[in-house]
Design an enzyme around this catalytic site. Sequence first.
Site, short mmCIF file in Angstrom:
data_model
loop_
_atom_site.label_atom_id
_atom_site.label_comp_id
_atom_site.label_asym_id
_atom_site.label_seq_id
_atom_site.Cartn_x
_atom_site.Cartn_y
_atom_site.Cartn_z
N GLU A 1 35.66 46.24 35.10
CA GLU A 1 35.03 45.19 35.92
C GLU A 1 33.75 45.74 36.55
O GLU A 1 33.51 45.61 37.75
CB GLU A 1 35.99 44.72 37.02
CG GLU A 1 37.36 44.33 36.49
CD GLU A 1 38.33 43.86 37.56
OE1 GLU A 1 38.78 42.73 37.48
OE2 GLU A 1 38.63 44.65 38.48
N CYS B 1 42.06 37.47 43.52
CA CYS B 1 41.11 37.89 44.55
C CYS B 1 40.01 36.85 44.79
O CYS B 1 39.55 36.68 45.91
CB CYS B 1 40.49 39.22 44.17
SG CYS B 1 39.92 39.28 42.46
O1 FUB Z 1 41.36 45.41 43.25
C1 FUB Z 1 41.28 44.26 44.08
C2 FUB Z 1 40.47 43.19 43.40
O2 FUB Z 1 41.10 42.80 42.19
C3 FUB Z 1 39.09 43.62 42.95
O3 FUB Z 1 38.11 43.50 43.92
C4 FUB Z 1 38.85 42.72 41.81
O4 FUB Z 1 37.82 43.16 40.99
C5 FUB Z 1 40.19 42.69 41.13
O5 FUB Z 1 40.34 43.78 40.30
ZN ZN Z 2 37.73 38.51 42.45
#
Ligand code: FUB
Ligand code: ZN
Length: 677
Positions: A345, A441
């Site tokens: 990501e 999230c």
């Molecule tokens: O790890 C917590 C949240 O979940 C991250 O900010 C997002 O990218 C997702 O992976």
């Molecule tokens: Zn998110």
Amino acid sequence: MEGKVISTTVGLDRVQVTDGFWKKEIALVRDTVIPYQWEALNDRVADAQPSYCMHNFKAAGSINQRLEHEEGYVQPVFTTNGFCVWPEQQKVQDEKFYGFVFQDSDFAKWIEAVGYILQQYPDAALEAVADGAIDIVCSAQQPDGYLDTFYIINDISRRFTNLRDHHELYCLGHLIEGAVAYYRATGKKKLLNAACRYADCVAAHIGPEEGKLHGYPGHEIAEMALAKLYEVTGEEKYRDLGLYFINERGKKPYYFDSEHPENADKEEDGQKLRYHYHQAHLPVREQTEAVGHAVRAVYLYSGMADFAGLIADEALKDTCGRLWDDIVQRKLYITGGIGATHLGEAFSFAYDLPNDTAYAETCASIGMIFFAQRMLKLCPDSKYADIMERELYNIVLGGMGLDGTSFFYVNPLEVVPEACHNDSRKEHVKPVRQKWFGCACCPPNLARLISSIGSYVFTETDDTIFVHLYMGTHMEKQLKSGTARIDIQSGFPWNGNVTIQVACDVQETFTLALRIPDWCRQYQLTGIDSAASSSCQQEEKGGYLYITKVWHSDTLQIEFPMDIQVIEADSRVRETIGKVAVQRGPLVYCLEEADNGKDLHLLKIDEDAVFETHRMQIATESVVAVKAQGWRQQAASKNQLYFAHERARYERATLTWIPYYAWANRGEGEMQVWTRC
Ligand code: FUB
Ligand code: ZN
């Protein structure tokens, strides 16, 4: 640049959003998103992925209760380095933890959004639901303040043993943000006290002193949250903890290696990605490039900008400026999306901005807005507000369906549904918004951002009000001897007409600093005649028009013409070569199958075409659409995959663009932002 804060935020206690466009968005959050998310947090949305968030808090609370009342209950033992060890027989096996390790944070984001809504729209029924939720959450808290259900339920003796992956400090950060918002709205301290106690517990285990862990969060956010907790409580210990996290990050030997000794003896080069992913490869002041997981990165940079201001740290501020420029000049999609690759990501290398495999997580763009707001406080340069606006009107609005109950996590710039369904490299790209996510999230992050949008419009100094976003708002400023009332009316994002009314009950000089958007070539200001009055000064600086005068009862109008702009990218962006995108005002536009038929890749813009706008209804939204004559390449199919090149043949086609944020509200279909020209 000197590291001190130049201007400060004007919070929701002093700004009311009166804007038609944004009031509708806030009402959607209040009336639909918040109730819907409450159902989701309680696993009551049919056909949606379960959250388990409130279940986990209840399970942890029930374990607490049982332990307290069990006969022969034995207190946990704390080892010398602060680990809490529960006697084996006290473990409860039947309440289980489900979901991602950071599931607690979904409640925290939800309560933060509730706080912002209650601050603007008091609602006893919503407050009662929130108070009930807070009781459940607080019932999970441990006697020493620890509050993370993953370890409370699974094995509390292992807490703080994996700061890199296990998100305890991330959950702390979100808890603080939520608690502060709820406290500011209601004056109720229960959740704020719980957050303080959890922060105290963390500080008892992590810090510079001997015997403590010299660690820092694997997923940043605690830094900026602790800065906020310091602001609200005035307790220096919270400032010190946040700063410790920032200063400790990236020092050698790497803390994360001490937690994961299996990595420690490996070559550092081979492990490069591991440290970059967490922005822990270098001490933060030495970092020059935005790397790794995009949400983590911009949350860290936001915290760094907070502390640059708090402790007047020039090096930290310069670093933030460098990292900002790296993102904006090399790693930002035209929509404002950041984090080009789904692998980690993360940010990819410079100019690598693929459209159809883009990650561009919604949370990352929200993080860019946090970062922008903090940079604006350090340095009133419109380049920060321009990006804030880009993120807001494109990714943030697009992250949520017009119905308020469907969401994008990933925000691509090109979608062919068949590819999403059949190509595992594009599996992360969803052609329609989802009801919820196992890793949820983004939706509650959208809720907290949209509900607090009024607090991003202005910043101020003693004698200057900066207007960063043009949004209908009412705000009041305390002057030395009286009050100034500012009312803004705005046609954004559909037209650039802005009216600002200033009413002062005293005669005092102050400055209005109005942002000149980067997409506006020439603006027109009326209502202020500086030539007629020597005491009125106008100056353009850093992308703002500063108007300084003694204000009485003044009305000024500004027109920022929203011409249609045909945009191309730096030629180093390989994916967009020979293509252009359409932008109007703050809105980036896209083509959708619903208006243009299938095979959008065959469409071509006529370079001489005249672009026109018209109103179009998309679901509940009346948008300004754009139309121009173009071409559709005729299918070249000779029953062979390859054949001798022939000049392509085109037929006339009318191309219709809609605002990117409104895509995927009419069922599944192709979409593209960049079109051949
Ligand atoms: O790890 C917590 C949240 O979940 C991250 O900010 C997002 O990218 C997702 O992976
Ligand atoms: Zn998110």
